[in-house]
Enzyme design. Structure first.
Site, mmCIF file in Angstrom:
data_model
loop_
_atom_site.group_PDB
_atom_site.id
_atom_site.type_symbol
_atom_site.label_atom_id
_atom_site.label_comp_id
_atom_site.label_asym_id
_atom_site.label_seq_id
_atom_site.Cartn_x
_atom_site.Cartn_y
_atom_site.Cartn_z
ATOM 1 N N GLY A 160 0.828 -1.212 0.000
ATOM 2 C CA GLY A 160 0.000 0.000 0.000
ATOM 3 C C GLY A 160 0.856 1.254 0.000
ATOM 4 O O GLY A 160 0.513 2.264 0.617
ATOM 5 N N ASP B 16 -1.806 -7.276 -6.037
ATOM 6 C CA ASP B 16 -2.956 -7.295 -5.136
ATOM 7 C C ASP B 16 -2.586 -8.232 -3.987
ATOM 8 O O ASP B 16 -2.417 -9.441 -4.208
ATOM 9 C CB ASP B 16 -4.186 -7.814 -5.908
ATOM 10 C CG ASP B 16 -5.411 -7.947 -5.019
ATOM 11 O OD1 ASP B 16 -5.292 -7.812 -3.783
ATOM 12 O OD2 ASP B 16 -6.499 -8.196 -5.584
ATOM 13 N N VAL B 17 -2.468 -7.690 -2.784
ATOM 14 C CA VAL B 17 -1.991 -8.524 -1.655
ATOM 15 C C VAL B 17 -2.950 -9.658 -1.306
ATOM 16 O O VAL B 17 -2.559 -10.599 -0.610
ATOM 17 C CB VAL B 17 -1.700 -7.681 -0.389
ATOM 18 C CG1 VAL B 17 -0.564 -6.699 -0.620
ATOM 19 C CG2 VAL B 17 -2.954 -6.981 0.132
ATOM 20 N N TYR C 87 -14.080 -3.763 9.384
ATOM 21 C CA TYR C 87 -12.743 -3.185 9.589
ATOM 22 C C TYR C 87 -12.259 -3.427 11.029
ATOM 23 O O TYR C 87 -11.094 -3.770 11.252
ATOM 24 C CB TYR C 87 -12.837 -1.699 9.268
ATOM 25 C CG TYR C 87 -11.543 -0.933 9.282
ATOM 26 C CD1 TYR C 87 -10.660 -0.983 8.201
ATOM 27 C CD2 TYR C 87 -11.211 -0.110 10.360
ATOM 28 C CE1 TYR C 87 -9.484 -0.232 8.205
ATOM 29 C CE2 TYR C 87 -10.052 0.635 10.373
ATOM 30 C CZ TYR C 87 -9.183 0.575 9.292
ATOM 31 O OH TYR C 87 -8.032 1.317 9.292
ATOM 32 N N ALA D 12 -11.207 -6.974 11.370
ATOM 33 C CA ALA D 12 -9.930 -7.216 10.681
ATOM 34 C C ALA D 12 -8.770 -6.628 11.477
ATOM 35 O O ALA D 12 -7.721 -7.270 11.632
ATOM 36 C CB ALA D 12 -9.966 -6.610 9.277
ATOM 37 N N LYS D 13 -8.950 -5.421 12.013
ATOM 38 C CA LYS D 13 -7.839 -4.759 12.720
ATOM 39 C C LYS D 13 -7.581 -5.408 14.081
ATOM 40 O O LYS D 13 -6.450 -5.399 14.577
ATOM 41 C CB LYS D 13 -8.119 -3.257 12.848
ATOM 42 C CG LYS D 13 -8.061 -2.516 11.511
ATOM 43 C CD LYS D 13 -6.772 -2.815 10.741
ATOM 44 C CE LYS D 13 -6.460 -1.799 9.672
ATOM 45 N NZ LYS D 13 -5.282 -2.193 8.847
#
Ligand code: NAD
Length: 253
Positions: free
Chosen positions: A13, A63-64, A154, A157-158
């Site tokens: 990113g 794309d990771v 989010y 995920a975090k």
């Protein structure tokens, strides 16, 4: 590796925002840096900034969340810059919505970029780190890991990044590899500008309102986060692992 050799870092990113600032900061500290983002072209500005200052950098499109792309991107970095021994899992996206409006695609996209992306990138880099007997993995968490309205995807995920990091620290420590997470608060980037759009306020107004709630009375800059990441990637940080550092202008209430 001799101490005169340059360690290679991959920052995901890295086309803009926190990733770009981190790539530039690590290069200023003498690392060769692969600036990785969805397209190679998008990383040109970051690479130019590094090379103009006399550093070594490579733009990589990947794309990771895509396993094949990750495998070839890491192989390319190893061939063209050298084996990666530092990895910053920074690539991220938002798909904010209240739960009842959140689509499966909003959920999956966020999980795929943040969690699957960090997993694939770290798995692809770890053998180079094990061979070197040295490694630094830093992954971006967020204050949202503690819960944030409109961000069930989010936040999950975090928070997941924190468990991922602590587990990496336990599994990989014996190979000289540390794993840490940096959890920013409000940082002025395209990502928070998107939030202003979604809320229907100007970015300036959003920043001013956010600053009032932050003890140091300002919002964060990408460089504030890059400095914390640089600490964890340093040669002298080898006894600091499995930590989550909040970079938020104050304690979390
Ligand atoms: P940004 O939107 O400015 O930049 C994110 C970059 O990631 C973009 O260049 C984008 O193209 C890239 N990216 C997205 N999906 C990708 C993929 N699949 N593969 C490769 N690259 C991909 O965001 P930012 O504010 O610089 O955020 C960077 C990281 O910090 C993210 O993980 C974000 O969640 C985290 N973070 C940001 C803030 C903030 O306030 N800005 C706060 C906490 C955490």
């Amino acid at each position: 590796m001799s101490t005169t050799e340059q360690r290679v870092a991959i920052v995901t990113g890295a086309a803009r925002g926190i990733g770009a600032a981190t790539a530039v900061r690590l290069a200023a500290e003498g690392r060769a840096v692969a600036a990785l983002d969805l397209s190679e072209e998008a990383c040109a500005g970051t690479v130019e900034q590094i090379t103009a200052a006399g550093g070594r950098a490579l733009a990589v499109g990947c794309d990771v969340a895509d396993a094949e792309q990750v495998t070839s991107a890491v192989a390319r970095v190893a061939a063209e810059l050298g084996p990666p021994e530092i990895l910053v899992n920074n690539a991220g996206v938002l798909r904010d919505n209240l739960l009842f409006r959140m689509s499966e695609s909003d959920w999956d996209t966020v999980m795929n970029v943040h969690l699957r992306g960090a997993f694939l990138m770290t798995r692809a880099c770890q053998s180079h780190m094990v061979d070197a007997g040295f490694g630094r993995v830093v992954s971006l968490s967020s204050t949202s890991a503690l819960g944030n309205r409109g961000q069930v995807n989010y936040a999950a995920a975090k928070a997941g990044i924190q468990g991922f990091t602590k587990t990496l620290a336990k599994e990989l420590g014996k190979f000289g590899i540390t794993a840490n997470a940096v959890a920013p608060g409000f940082i002025a980037t395209e990502m928070t500008a998107q939030t202003a759009d979604r809320l229907g306020v100007t970015f300036d107004d959003l920043q001013q309102a956010a600053a009032q709630e932050i003890p140091v009375r300002r919002v964060g800059r990408p460089e504030d986060v890059a400095a914390a990441i640089a600490f964890f990637t340093g040669e002298e940080a080898g006894f600091v692992s499995g930590q989550v550092l909040y970079v938020a202008g104050g304690p979390l209430s």
